[in-house]
Scaffold this active site. Structure first.
Site, PDB file in Angstrom:
ATOM      1  N   GLU A  67      -7.640  20.569 -32.179  1.00  0.00           N
ATOM      2  CA  GLU A  67      -7.785  19.910 -33.578  1.00  0.00           C
ATOM      3  C   GLU A  67      -8.486  20.713 -34.776  1.00  0.00           C
ATOM      4  O   GLU A  67      -8.449  20.313 -35.812  1.00  0.00           O
ATOM      5  CB  GLU A  67      -8.529  18.570 -33.323  1.00  0.00           C
ATOM      6  CG  GLU A  67      -8.624  17.633 -34.361  1.00  0.00           C
ATOM      7  CD  GLU A  67      -7.497  16.852 -34.765  1.00  0.00           C
ATOM      8  OE1 GLU A  67      -6.570  16.737 -34.105  1.00  0.00           O
ATOM      9  OE2 GLU A  67      -7.231  16.370 -35.892  1.00  0.00           O
ATOM     10  N   ASP A  68      -9.537  21.355 -34.321  1.00  0.00           N
ATOM     11  CA  ASP A  68     -10.587  21.849 -35.136  1.00  0.00           C
ATOM     12  C   ASP A  68     -10.402  23.218 -35.528  1.00  0.00           C
ATOM     13  O   ASP A  68     -11.084  23.975 -36.301  1.00  0.00           O
ATOM     14  CB  ASP A  68     -12.095  21.724 -34.908  1.00  0.00           C
ATOM     15  CG  ASP A  68     -12.268  20.025 -34.909  1.00  0.00           C
ATOM     16  OD1 ASP A  68     -11.602  19.417 -35.752  1.00  0.00           O
ATOM     17  OD2 ASP A  68     -13.302  19.614 -34.351  1.00  0.00           O
ATOM     18  N   ASP A 129     -17.168  13.045 -25.055  1.00  0.00           N
ATOM     19  CA  ASP A 129     -17.189  13.374 -26.527  1.00  0.00           C
ATOM     20  C   ASP A 129     -17.640  12.352 -27.559  1.00  0.00           C
ATOM     21  O   ASP A 129     -18.734  12.826 -28.208  1.00  0.00           O
ATOM     22  CB  ASP A 129     -15.632  13.539 -26.977  1.00  0.00           C
ATOM     23  CG  ASP A 129     -15.474  13.673 -28.552  1.00  0.00           C
ATOM     24  OD1 ASP A 129     -16.233  14.694 -29.092  1.00  0.00           O
ATOM     25  OD2 ASP A 129     -14.580  12.870 -29.090  1.00  0.00           O
TER      26      ASP A 129
HETATM   27 MN    MN Z   1     -15.248  16.181 -30.018  1.00  0.00          MN
END
Ligand code: MN
Length: 561
Positions: A67-68, A129
């Site tokens: 995702e990042d 998370d």
């Molecule tokens: Mn995360």
């Protein structure tokens, strides 16, 4: 981080994931200003602490890489294997869900999270998370804080609770509480802090007394500690007790951990012999566990100094399960083989409260070796449903094979009728495309567009079919069956001067608009037809009576047209 260190030392997979994630996030910073890698590391630490396996720990380390940092999932698969990639992909998908406090979505969303995860370990990584994100929430702008705190309170904390991860659930609620209820939180800190400390001190005085008592009576005591009630649950309880802290007896409770089941009841007997129990305050959650599997004996006694205090009694095993739930089972499976958890007392669950979670919990019973156990972590009870998302993160529940058109009609009839195209996960996609769980679907609409007959060949839901049929009939116009819009009065009367004027005057006085008048001499008497703008039968019938009283009127009837 002790458990993490152990896994790190023993697992090549975890070490490689560590290096990979650290490199991938190099240079990135969290909103708190610290290096981004601290975040996946904290999540991996939590997952390890809960007793998960090396694959899950590796997935936690890698959970934000796709995702990042834009690293393709294929690369994860290549380097860390199918299973790790599957978990990372699941966590990435869960990241798209956004909840903004719509009540009717809550249950759907929790279901969705499980369905989309397909494996309990995905949920567990997501919870780890979220735990770290909540711990660092103060660094985010206020609006984001509110949304994330709300999502945590309504979705993730209950999810953790249902998975039996009570400690985590409570911690998540406590972290969310000050952001959602800042005033209430301030009030609590101001009014309860001293009370907490007093009770804590009292518990500490009580501990050695209780310990001596239990040991003298040959109870296999493992430990006694005190647990302070969490702010968030205290606040909920206070609302039911007139906000009076004096009435809360479990502000600080003593927790007695013993070796086995017999010790629990024996300890209870000794406690009740030593201090008088408060009537109706005893709960046997061992014989009748809570729906999430929680087991313990709770009693409240008039302790020394004549103070009322709660005591909880459980085995080490029950305690471990209450803290870590499904994760605890996972640890057992890893360490001791299948036998340990098969001995578990059957869980009595309230079917109404549980429903789908019930199916989830069956995993505890239906396996006999480790393979079965791992298999049992797979969630497949939503295999007939697809849960897709709107761009805003709202969950739409559809049958397998459903298309963007079904999705559109599920949101709103107008959106279905005016649908001209769809974008799935950002890509323009044909309307007959079959959706998959986790797809983010955007429907493109155009005003005054009508559905195409060809849609009937691929839509799956009966709702969509019905709406398309209805819209098609409307379009052609011929088959439209409309409701009545007016009443036609038929009056036969002797012809006389001013008759028509008298009739229309009566109608006007009844506040009914006249749409048209038609008169014809067909027989001896003239027949007058008057169309009136009303379909209200009671009103019309009253009107008929009044007209009938007029001189010369012979017959009168009406029809809705
Ligand atoms: Mn995360």
């Amino acid at each position: 981080m002790k458990r993490f260190q152990e896994i790190f030392n023993s697992s090549d997979l975890v070490r490689r994931a560590f290096d990979f994630a650290k490199l991938a996030h190099a240079g990135q910073k969290r909103k708190t200003g610290e290096p981004y890698f601290n975040h996946p590391l904290a999540a991996a630490g939590a997952v390890a602490e809960w007793g998960l396996d090396e694959t899950t720990v590796a997935a936690a380390l890698l959970h934000d890489v796709v995702e990042d940092t834009g690293c393709p999932i294929e690369k994860i698969k290549e380097q860390f294997g199918e299973e790790t990639a599957f978990l990372v992909d699941g966590v990435t998908k869960l990241g798209k869900i956004k909840y903004r406090g719509v009540e009717r979505q809550v249950e759907n969303l929790r279901k969705f999270i499980l369905a989309l995860s397909q494996d309990i370990r995905v949920v567990i990584v997501k919870l780890a998370d979220r735990l770290h994100n909540m711990r660092t929430l103060a660094a985010l702008p206020p609006q984001k804080q509110k949304r994330i705190a709300l999502e945590t309170m309504d979705i993730y904390a209950p999810l953790a609770y249902r998975l039996g991860m009570q400690k985590l659930s409570g911690e998540l609620e406590d972290l969310a509480f000050p952001f959602l209820y800042p005033q209430e939180y301030k009030w609590l800190i101001k009014n309860v802090k001293d009370k907490y400390e007093q009770r804590e001190q009292y518990s500490n005085r009580l501990k050695p007394v209780l310990e001596t008592e239990l040991r003298n009576n040959n109870i296999n005591l493992i430990s006694i500690d005190s647990r302070a009630k969490r702010y968030s649950s205290l606040y909920k309880k206070l609302l039911r007790y007139d906000m009076n802290v004096e009435n809360i007896y479990d502000l600080v409770a003593l927790r007695v951990i013993v070796k086995d089941l017999e010790d629990c009841y024996a300890a209870l007997g000794i406690i009740h012999k030593t201090w008088l129990p408060v009537p109706r305050r005893f709960k046997d959650y061992i014989a009748l566990p809570k729906p999430n599997g929680y087991q313990s004996l709770h009693t409240t006694v008039f302790g020394p100094e004549n103070k009322i205090t709660e005591i909880q009694i459980k085995t080490a095993r029950m305690h471990e399960e209450a803290e870590h739930g499904i994760a605890a089972h996972f640890a057992y499976a890893q360490n001791k083989g299948a036998k340990a958890y098969l001995e578990r007392t059957a869980t009595f669950a309230d079917a109404k409260e549980l429903g789908w979670v019930q199916q989830l919990q069956n995993w505890q019973k239906n396996f006999s070796n480790e393979d079965d156990f791992l298999q049992s972590l797979k969630i497949d009870f939503f295999k007939d449903r697809i849960l897709a998302l709107t761009p805003k993160g709202e969950v739409i529940d559809l049958p397998v094979g459903a298309t963007p058109v079904d999705f559109a009609y599920q949101i709103h009839t107008d959106i279905g009728d005016n649908c001209v195209g769809s974008r799935i996960n950002g890509k323009i996609t044909p309307l007959d495309h079959q959706l998959r769980s986790g797809d983010v679907v955007e429907i493109l609409t155009q005003k005054n567009k009508k559905p195409s007959e060809s849609w009937l060949n691929f839509v799956k839901t009966s709702g969509a079919k019905n709406h398309i049929h209805a819209a098609l009939k409307n379009k052609s116009g011929s088959l439209v069956k409309r409701g009545p819009e007016a009443a036609e009065l038929r009056i036969t009367a002797e012809d006389r001067m001013g008759l028509l004027k008298d009739i229309t005057a009566v109608i006007s006085r009844s506040h009914v608009n006249i749409l048209g008048v038609n008169s014809a001499v067909t027989s001896r008497y003239p027949a007058i037809k008057i169309r009136c703008a009303t379909t209200d039968k009671a009103k019309i019938e009253k009107l008929l009576l009044k007209i009938k009283e007029l001189g010369g009127v012979k017959e009168i009837s009406y029809q809705l047209i």
